[in-house]
Write an enzyme that holds these catalytic residues in place. Structure first.
Site, mmCIF file in Angstrom:
data_model
loop_
_atom_site.group_PDB
_atom_site.id
_atom_site.type_symbol
_atom_site.label_atom_id
_atom_site.label_comp_id
_atom_site.label_asym_id
_atom_site.label_seq_id
_atom_site.Cartn_x
_atom_site.Cartn_y
_atom_site.Cartn_z
ATOM 1 N N SER A 236 9.668 -8.430 7.224
ATOM 2 C CA SER A 236 8.904 -9.658 7.421
ATOM 3 C C SER A 236 9.512 -10.495 8.554
ATOM 4 O O SER A 236 8.794 -11.046 9.402
ATOM 5 C CB SER A 236 8.903 -10.395 6.079
ATOM 6 O OG SER A 236 8.419 -11.658 6.212
ATOM 7 N N GLU A 252 8.152 0.421 8.183
ATOM 8 C CA GLU A 252 8.127 1.294 6.997
ATOM 9 C C GLU A 252 8.985 0.602 5.958
ATOM 10 O O GLU A 252 10.210 0.567 6.092
ATOM 11 C CB GLU A 252 8.722 2.667 7.326
ATOM 12 C CG GLU A 252 8.003 3.420 8.412
ATOM 13 C CD GLU A 252 6.693 4.003 7.955
ATOM 14 O OE1 GLU A 252 6.472 4.088 6.732
ATOM 15 O OE2 GLU A 252 5.886 4.364 8.814
ATOM 16 N N CYS A 286 12.305 5.356 -0.453
ATOM 17 C CA CYS A 286 11.248 4.326 -0.417
ATOM 18 C C CYS A 286 10.014 4.769 -1.177
ATOM 19 O O CYS A 286 9.336 3.963 -1.797
ATOM 20 C CB CYS A 286 10.902 4.009 1.022
ATOM 21 S SG CYS A 286 10.563 5.499 1.952
ATOM 22 N N GLU A 385 11.154 -2.949 -6.573
ATOM 23 C CA GLU A 385 11.891 -1.742 -6.229
ATOM 24 C C GLU A 385 13.341 -1.853 -6.725
ATOM 25 O O GLU A 385 14.004 -2.857 -6.481
ATOM 26 C CB GLU A 385 11.879 -1.642 -4.711
ATOM 27 C CG GLU A 385 12.409 -0.361 -4.166
ATOM 28 C CD GLU A 385 12.156 -0.284 -2.671
ATOM 29 O OE1 GLU A 385 12.479 -1.270 -1.987
ATOM 30 O OE2 GLU A 385 11.642 0.736 -2.219
#
Ligand code: NAD
Length: 491
Positions: A236, A252, A286, A385
């Site tokens: 961001s 990504e 990820c 996550e």
């Protein structure tokens, strides 16, 4: 192990002379000191990359000429495969066979983009049919310019390859900053590029911290494109900073990917793919399928088998034979994952297995592979996550509920579905709001196929021809072919 930065085809000490510790996560020992690049080094690297792009003619080389260097890098990686895989284990902690696979994949990535570079020569321009016969037009692709690539620590060499290979194939030059936790193989890539006679300045490698060296790359006005893989908050920030100069970006970022298993699935196969989806690379992936949704009719049986098999996973130093789970990458990562498990318990989840340091390990950032049941749907464990070997598992009743639960996330990187009913599997695959969908498996990744996320999981696609497009601009060239005057002002 390299101790200097690779800038403009030379090995140089950082301007400020700093260095930082490289720690083996299996032993907690300091195994090396890597050079700590700063804004001064980034500036020199970007200027070298600019010169290589603007003056020395890297973009003007034919795709085939660039491909020669890419193939030589692929060969260089293969020649040193064992050594690179060993360095990857020492730096990151992953089991050797995984590192070996990653290194082979990195070489394959350079070969693949060598092929695409050659194809650029075959199709240098695309004619465009216009509605006005007095004009002809064509579209050509050109490299964007200098790319700044910032990568994470979970696949150190492979993530470097995913960015360096397409950038060089496209005709861009690049400044690469590896994650400060894993600098070793990225620096070796500099040595391999040197052996591959890559012209000076085309690839520059500056190791250092994100807040100093990384920040300097995203701030630098000489960088035309930023390619980033890492966390959402940094992504961001990169997007916000890039907006100032309208730099091109590809991001990504993270995920919280679902894996939906229907009652008609083979339970043994489902268990194995669930494990591969979350325990491979210690879950520091990820696209890890960290939210497992299992249809009610097989939930208890599947959970039982998952726990049985999870308890059998051999934990240890990634250099030892037969190890399937190594340590987490760092003390910080270890503490964060433990904290996430503790928070999950407080929120109401049950630790069905794992959740703590394995017995007999005094040193190293080891954590037992962990299965959590009953994590509330609004808990952090279910929604955020964890980036460790921790899977949350929930039952569902029907297809609609599964899709609703699967898509109920701010992320959209990957999703998986398992069913013997091909029509249903395709239907669910279509309903997933995610950039990568696996049917009857989870995680296999191919250089040829597009990689990237929906929603807050990122912008743009890596790999395949889409990865090359990341580093290309499109230019239209339109010609007035008529002998007639234009006749607007002068009649
Ligand atoms: P991170 O965002 O902290 O670091 C990634 C890279 O960014 C590192 O090189 C770091 O030095 C650099 N960085 C940090 N702060 C910076 C700043 N202010 N300016 C410029 N660069 C900066 O993430 P991480 O801890 O290295 O990796 C874990 C995260 O990465 C996870 O959230 C994971 O989901 C994500 N990830 C995504 C993918 C993908 O393909 N989508 C792949 C791997 C990891």
């Amino acid at each position: 192990m390299q101790s200097e930065l690779y800038i403009d085809g030379q090995w140089v000490k950082p301007v400020k002379g700093g260095s930082f510790e490289v720690i083996n996560p299996a032993t907690e020992e300091v195994i090396h000191r890597a050079p700590a690049g700063t804004a001064e080094d980034v500036d020199i690297a970007v200027k070298a990359a600019r010169r290589a792009f603007d003056i020395d003619g890297w973009p003007q080389k034919t795709g085939s000429q660039r491909a020669v260097h890419l193939r030589a890098i692929a060969e260089g990686i293969r020649t040193r495969q064992q050594e690179l895989a060993r360095l990857e284990v020492l730096d990151n902690g992953k089991p050797f066979p995984e590192a070996d696979w990653d290194v082979a994949d990195a070489a394959g990535c350079f070969d693949f983009y060598a092929g695409l570079a050659e194809q650029l020569d075959d199709n240098p321009e695309e004619p465009i049919a216009l509605s006005d016969s007095r004009f002809t037009s064509k579209a050509v692709k050109e490299p964007i310019g200098v790319a700044g690539a910032i990568i994470p620590w979970n696949y150190p060499l492979l993530m470097a390859a995913w960015k360096v290979a397409p950038a060089l194939a496209a005709g861009c030059t690049i400044v690469l900053k590896p994650a400060e936790l894993t600098s070793l193989t990225a620096l070796e890539l500099g040595a391999i590029a040197e052996e591959a006679k890559l012209p000076p300045g085309v690839l520059n490698i500056v190791t250092g911290s994100g807040s100093v060296a990384g920040q300097a790359i995203i701030d630098h006005k000489g960088v035309d494109k930023l390619a980033f893989t890492g966390s959402g908050p940094v992504g961001s920030k990169i997007m916000a900073t890039a907006s100032r100069d309208i730099k091109r970006i590809s991001l990504e970022l993270g995920g919280k990917s679902p894996f939906v298993v229907f009652e008609d699935a083979d339970i043994e196969q489902a268990v194995e793919w669930i494990m591969f989806g979350i325990f491979w690379n210690q879950g520091q992936v990820c696209s890890a399928t960290s939210r497992v949704l299992v249809q009610e009719g097989i939930y208890d049986r599947l959970l039982h088998r998952l726990i049985e098999e999870t308890k059998r996973i051999t934990i240890g130093n990634g250099l030892d034979e037969g190890i399937l789970l190594g340590p987490l990458v760092s003390k910080r990562q270890y503490e964060q994952v433990i904290a996430a498990i503790e928070a999950a318990k407080v929120a109401g989840a049950t630790v069905a297995c794992g959740g703590r340091r394995p017995e007999g390990f005094e040193k190293g950032y080891y954590l037992e592979p962990t299965v959590l049941t009953g994590a509330p749907l609004d808990s952090e464990a279910w929604r955020e996550e964890i980036f460790g070997p921790v899977v949350c598992i929930q039952p569902f009743s029907d297809e609609n509920e599964a899709i609703e639960l699967a898509n109920d996330s701010r992320f959209g990187l990957a999703a998986a579905v398992m069913s013997k009913d091909e029509v249903r599997a395709e239907r669910v695959a279509a309903a997933f709001r995610a950039g990568i969908v696996w049917i009857n498996c989870s995680q296999p990744t191919f250089t040829e196929a597009p990689w990237g996320g929906y929603k807050q999981s990122g912008i743009g696609r890596e790999l395949g021809r889409w990865g090359l497009d990341n580093y290309l601009e499109t230019k239209q060239i339109t010609r007035f072919t008529s002998d007639e005057p234009w006749g607007w002002y002068i009649k």
